[in-house]
Scaffold this motif. Structure first.
Motif, short mmCIF file in Angstrom:
data_model
loop_
_atom_site.label_atom_id
_atom_site.label_comp_id
_atom_site.label_asym_id
_atom_site.label_seq_id
_atom_site.Cartn_x
_atom_site.Cartn_y
_atom_site.Cartn_z
N UNK A 1 -13.28 45.20 -25.86
CA UNK A 1 -13.86 47.26 -25.52
C UNK A 1 -13.85 47.38 -24.67
N UNK A 2 -14.41 46.81 -23.58
CA UNK A 2 -14.53 47.37 -21.86
C UNK A 2 -12.97 47.02 -21.19
N UNK A 3 -12.14 45.99 -21.76
CA UNK A 3 -10.85 45.88 -20.98
C UNK A 3 -9.86 46.45 -21.54
N UNK A 4 -9.38 46.86 -22.79
CA UNK A 4 -8.41 46.69 -23.62
C UNK A 4 -7.55 47.84 -23.04
N UNK A 5 -8.38 48.65 -22.34
CA UNK A 5 -7.03 49.63 -21.09
C UNK A 5 -6.35 49.11 -20.70
N UNK A 6 -6.94 48.26 -20.09
CA UNK A 6 -6.26 47.64 -18.81
C UNK A 6 -5.39 46.20 -18.99
N UNK A 7 -5.86 45.51 -20.45
CA UNK A 7 -5.12 44.67 -20.49
C UNK A 7 -3.63 44.38 -21.13
N UNK A 8 -3.11 43.51 -20.06
CA UNK A 8 -1.07 43.03 -20.68
C UNK A 8 -0.91 42.16 -21.58
N UNK A 9 -1.67 40.84 -21.76
CA UNK A 9 -1.65 39.00 -21.48
C UNK A 9 -2.43 38.98 -22.64
N UNK A 10 -2.93 40.13 -23.76
CA UNK A 10 -4.30 39.80 -24.91
C UNK A 10 -5.21 39.57 -24.29
N UNK A 11 -5.20 37.68 -25.47
CA UNK A 11 -6.18 37.03 -24.65
C UNK A 11 -6.85 36.23 -23.28
N UNK A 12 -5.29 36.36 -22.93
CA UNK A 12 -5.47 35.53 -22.12
C UNK A 12 -6.03 36.02 -20.38
N UNK A 13 -5.75 37.51 -20.85
CA UNK A 13 -6.80 38.19 -20.02
C UNK A 13 -7.75 38.31 -20.32
N UNK A 14 -8.63 38.32 -21.43
CA UNK A 14 -9.92 37.98 -21.79
C UNK A 14 -10.81 37.33 -21.25
N UNK A 15 -9.47 35.90 -21.04
CA UNK A 15 -9.89 34.71 -20.62
C UNK A 15 -10.62 34.56 -18.98
N UNK A 16 -8.81 35.58 -18.54
CA UNK A 16 -8.97 35.50 -17.15
C UNK A 16 -10.19 36.44 -16.60
N UNK A 17 -10.89 36.62 -17.24
CA UNK A 17 -12.08 37.87 -17.03
C UNK A 17 -13.54 37.22 -16.70
N UNK A 18 -13.50 36.04 -18.65
CA UNK A 18 -14.38 35.73 -18.72
C UNK A 18 -14.74 34.35 -17.23
N UNK A 19 -13.41 34.05 -16.77
CA UNK A 19 -13.97 33.02 -15.34
C UNK A 19 -14.00 33.33 -14.27
N UNK A 20 -13.42 35.61 -14.13
CA UNK A 20 -13.47 36.00 -12.95
C UNK A 20 -15.46 35.68 -13.26
N UNK A 21 -15.67 35.70 -13.73
CA UNK A 21 -16.92 36.16 -13.96
C UNK A 21 -17.92 34.56 -13.81
N UNK A 22 -17.58 33.86 -14.15
CA UNK A 22 -18.19 32.45 -14.27
C UNK A 22 -17.10 31.24 -13.89
N UNK A 23 -16.35 31.46 -12.48
CA UNK A 23 -15.79 30.21 -12.15
C UNK A 23 -16.08 29.18 -11.85
N UNK A 24 -17.48 28.21 -11.68
CA UNK A 24 -18.38 27.73 -12.20
C UNK A 24 -17.88 26.92 -13.50
N UNK A 25 -17.99 27.74 -14.33
CA UNK A 25 -17.37 26.73 -16.02
C UNK A 25 -15.93 26.33 -15.35
N UNK A 26 -14.83 26.41 -14.46
CA UNK A 26 -13.70 25.83 -15.14
C UNK A 26 -13.44 24.89 -14.10
N UNK A 27 -12.34 24.04 -14.61
CA UNK A 27 -11.74 23.14 -13.84
C UNK A 27 -10.35 23.28 -14.04
#
Length: 357
Positions: A217-243
Motif C-alpha cells: 500500500x505504501x509503495x504501490x505507486x512507485x514500484x515497476x517490477x511488482x513483488x521483486x520491488x517489494x523484496x528489494x524494499x524489505x532487504x533495503x531495511x534488513x540487509x543483514x538478512x540477505x545472502x
C-alpha cells in the motif's frame, strides 16, 4: 494428491523412507501460458539432480490437470526422483485480485510461500523461465553458507550499477548499489517466519505476513517490477538478512547482451539460466532459445552427449552474430561438467568399474 502420486503396487513413497531434511524443495508459480515453460524447467531440475525433489507447483485451476498428466507421463527412472504437489493461487492478506495482477500474473504468490508452506523448512523458488544447467543440489548447498542472520539468497539485478535499472530509475528503496533479482530465490522459511523485520511504517519490527500488504500500500505507486520491488524494499531495511550469491546462479540476457559482465560465469560457466524478457520464445537472443529447445526436445532416455550436448554445440554456431553467442563456453562449461559427472556415475555405479573398457 498423495494417493495419486503413488503408482499401482507401490506400498510406500520414497518420502516415507527418506528423512524430510534430505529433500530439496522447489517451488514455482505458473499462470497463463506458462505450462510448457514450467515443465521444461522441472525437466532440467530432474535431469541433473542427485537428491529427491519435492515440487511445489502453484497454478490456476485450469492448468492443474495438465501439470498432473504431463508429470506422470515421464519415465519411471525420472518420476522416482521427485514427487509433486499442486496448490491453488491464494493470498492471505489484502485484495487477492490486486495481488494477482501485480506485475506478471500470479507472480506475487511467491511472497506468500513462507505462510502457505508452514511445514517446509527451506525452499528454492524459481521463475518459470529458469533452467538448471547443473544439479539443483549445488545451489541447495548454499543454504549452509548462510550466517546467523541470513534467511534468503538472491543474485544482484546488475553487475555494473551505472547501467543497472534500479540505480538509474527506481523511485523506492532497493538493496545494495544495484538491487537484487528475485527470479532465483533460496529461502530459509523457518527463519523468515520467526523474524521481526525492520520497516519504514512503524518503529518496531513486523512479521513477514503482517508486513506485506502495508508495504504494498505504501509503495504501490512507485514500484515497476511488482513483488521483486517489494523484496528489494524489505532487504533495503534488513540487509543483514540477505545472502547475495554470484550471477552464475541467475544468468540473464543482461549479463551478455551488452558485452560479457558476469565474471563468475566466465570462470565457472552458467549454473542457472534465467531467460527473462521472453527470450526462449523469440529470436532476440538465440543462444538462450537454443538451450531452452535442447532441454525441451531432449528424449528422456537418450544419451545426454549425443542428443543434447553435441546438437547444442552446432546450434550455437548459428548464434555467433550476437554478443551472447560469441561466448558459447560460458553457456556450455557447466553443462558439460554436469553431463560428464552423470555419465561417470552411470558407468561406475550401474555398469561397474570392472566392466569398463
Amino acid at each position: 494428491l498423495e494417493k495419486l502420486a503413488r503408482r499401482p503396487g507401490e506400498l510406500r513413497s520414497f518420502q516415507a523412507v527418506l528423512p524430510p531434511e534430505l529433500w530439496i524443495h522447489l517451488a514455482v508459480v505458473a499462470c497463463g501460458n506458462r505450462l510448457e515453460e514450467t515443465l521444461v524447467m522441472l525437466k532440467s531440475a530432474v535431469l541433473f539432480s542427485h537428491r529427491k525433489i519435492q515440487f511445489h507447483i502453484f497454478t490456476e485451476d485450469s492448468l492443474k490437470p495438465e501439470f498432473d498428466k504431463q508429470l506422470r507421463q515421464w519415465p519411471d527412472t525420472y518420476t522416482k526422483k521427485f514427487e509433486h504437489r499442486i496448490y491453488p493461487i491464494t493470498f492471505s492478506v489484502g485484495n487477492p485480485q490486486e495481488w494477482k495482477k501485480l506485475f506478471k500474473p500470479c507472480a506475487a504468490q511467491r511472497l506468500f510461500l513462507p505462510v502457505i508452506l508452514k511445514d517446509v523448512d527451506s525452499l528454492l523458488y524459481v521463475d518459470t523461465d529458469v533452467l538448471f544447467l547443473r544439479p539443483v543440489d549445488d545451489i541447495w548447498k548454499l543454504l549452509r553458507q548462510f550466517n546467523a542472520t541470513q534467511l534468503a539468497a538472491m543474485a544482484p539485478e546488475h553487475e555494473i550499477p551505472k547501467i543497472g535499472w534500479y540505480s538509474r530509475f527506481a523511485r523506492h528503496p532497493f538493496y545494495g548499489s544495484a538491487g537484487v533479482n528475485s527470479g532465483v530465490m533460496l529461502m530459509n522459511l523457518t527463519r523468515i517466519r520467526s523474524t521481526q523485520f525492520k520497516n519504514s511504517m512503524i518503529p518496531t519490527g513486523l512479521a513477514w505476513e503482517d508486513m506485506l500488504y502495508p508495504l504494498y500500500q505504501k509503495y504501490k505507486n512507485a514500484i515497476t517490477w511488482g513483488d521483486q520491488d517489494l523484496l528489494n524494499i524489505i532487504f533495503y531495511f534488513n540487509p543483514e538478512c540477505l545472502y547475495v550469491f554470484p550471477c552464475q546462479w541467475n544468468y540473464r540476457p543482461d549479463h551478455c547482451m551488452y558485452g560479457s559482465n558476469c565474471k563468475e560465469a566466465e570462470r565457472e560457466g552458467v549454473s542457472v539460466l534465467h531467460g527473462n524478457r521472453g527470450v526462449y520464445h523469440d529470436d532476440k537472443q538465440p543462444t538462450f532459445k537454443a538451450l531452452y529447445e535442447a532441454i525441451r526436445d531432449f528424449p528422456f532416455q537418450d544419451n545426454l552427449f549425443q542428443s543434447m550436448y553435441y546438437p547444442l554445440q552446432l546450434k550455437f554456431l548459428e548464434t555467433v552474430h550476437t554478443l551472447c553467442g560469441r561466448i558459447p563456453q560460458v553457456f556450455l562449461k557447466q553443462i558439460e561438467k554436469t553431463m560428464k559427472r552423470a555419465y561417470e556415475k552411470h558407468v561406475i555405479i550401474h555398469v561397474g568399474p570392472n566392466q569398463m573398457h
